[in-house]
Design a protein around this motif. Structure first.
Motif, PDB file in Angstrom:
ATOM      1  N   ILE A 149       7.342  20.630  -5.403  1.00  0.00           N
ATOM      2  CA  ILE A 149       8.635  21.002  -4.819  1.00  0.00           C
ATOM      3  C   ILE A 149       9.418  19.759  -4.431  1.00  0.00           C
ATOM      4  N   ARG A 150       8.741  18.788  -3.822  1.00  0.00           N
ATOM      5  CA  ARG A 150       9.427  17.542  -3.458  1.00  0.00           C
ATOM      6  C   ARG A 150       9.907  16.795  -4.687  1.00  0.00           C
ATOM      7  N   HIS A 151       9.140  16.850  -5.771  1.00  0.00           N
ATOM      8  CA  HIS A 151       9.557  16.177  -7.009  1.00  0.00           C
ATOM      9  C   HIS A 151      10.747  16.895  -7.645  1.00  0.00           C
ATOM     10  N   ILE A 152      10.701  18.219  -7.682  1.00  0.00           N
ATOM     11  CA  ILE A 152      11.792  18.988  -8.288  1.00  0.00           C
ATOM     12  C   ILE A 152      13.095  18.816  -7.501  1.00  0.00           C
ATOM     13  N   THR A 153      13.004  18.762  -6.189  1.00  0.00           N
ATOM     14  CA  THR A 153      14.198  18.594  -5.361  1.00  0.00           C
ATOM     15  C   THR A 153      14.615  17.135  -5.230  1.00  0.00           C
ATOM     16  N   ASP A 154      13.946  16.262  -5.968  1.00  0.00           N
ATOM     17  CA  ASP A 154      14.240  14.818  -5.960  1.00  0.00           C
ATOM     18  C   ASP A 154      14.152  14.239  -4.551  1.00  0.00           C
TER      19      ASP A 154
ATOM     20  N   GLU B  52       4.402  18.409   6.680  1.00  0.00           N
ATOM     21  CA  GLU B  52       3.122  17.969   6.140  1.00  0.00           C
ATOM     22  C   GLU B  52       2.004  18.085   7.177  1.00  0.00           C
ATOM     23  N   LEU B  53       2.287  17.715   8.409  1.00  0.00           N
ATOM     24  CA  LEU B  53       1.289  17.826   9.467  1.00  0.00           C
ATOM     25  C   LEU B  53       0.952  19.293   9.743  1.00  0.00           C
ATOM     26  N   PHE B  54       1.953  20.154   9.722  1.00  0.00           N
ATOM     27  CA  PHE B  54       1.735  21.588   9.931  1.00  0.00           C
ATOM     28  C   PHE B  54       0.822  22.159   8.845  1.00  0.00           C
ATOM     29  N   ILE B  55       1.079  21.797   7.597  1.00  0.00           N
ATOM     30  CA  ILE B  55       0.242  22.268   6.482  1.00  0.00           C
ATOM     31  C   ILE B  55      -1.203  21.824   6.698  1.00  0.00           C
TER      32      ILE B  55
END
Length: 168
Positions: free
Chosen positions: A29-34, A47-50
């Motif tokens: 998702i981070r890659h697709i949304t650049d 990221e910490l929540f995950i």
């Protein structure tokens, strides 16, 4: 009453795979949304929540399957195992992304980490050397960081959830 303990291996594998695949989907998702090279407090909190959610839930399901009993050592084993498996999956995904899917992203990351100056003449050997050095360094740093983070999360979660069996 009969004392039985459940093996931690199944829990570690299940939740390690869940966390690892969650990291892969999040990275995609981070890659697709650049949004691959940018960092902000919002991204860090997500990221910490995950990480916290899946590790603590893995410890909780083990405790529930073990009749409500949990030792701190078991929580640490589960948390570290889950974090290590997830990190290895994520590192493999990261290498696949940076080497095969989007090599230009690696160049951006190397450039943003100040390993490459703007005016430096670049030949093929320099690029290959810096790419492999960058991949090794980031992979090793990820494994160390997320293992320590998983250990801290499991230590806190295990300390809160621990319940030892009565000796009598």
């Amino acid at each position: 009453m009969e004392e039985t303990t459940i093996s931690t291996k199944k829990n570690i594998l299940n939740y390690g795979l869940i966390l690892g695949l969650t990291w892969v989907v999040y990275g995609l998702i981070r890659h697709i949304t650049d949004n691959r090279t940018s960092t902000s407090w919002g991204i860090v909190i997500i990221e910490l929540f995950i990480h916290v959610t899946i590790i603590v839930y893995g410890i909780y399901t083990y405790k529930r399957a073990n009749n409500g009993f949990l030792k701190l050592s078991q929580a640490l084993k589960i948390g570290l195992g889950v974090a290590l498996i997830a990190t290895i999956i994520y590192v493999i995904w990261d290498i696949f992304l940076l080497k095969i899917i989007s090599p230009e992203t690696m160049y951006e990351l190397i450039k943003s980490s100040n390993q490459l100056s703007e005016n430096e003449s670049i030949n093929e050997d320099t690029i290959m050397s810096r790419e492999s050095n960058f991949l090794f360094t980031t992979s090793l740093a990820s494994i160390i960081f997320y293992s320590i983070l998983g250990g801290l999360i499991s230590l806190l979660g295990g300390a809160i959830m621990q319940k030892n069996r009565d000796t009598f």
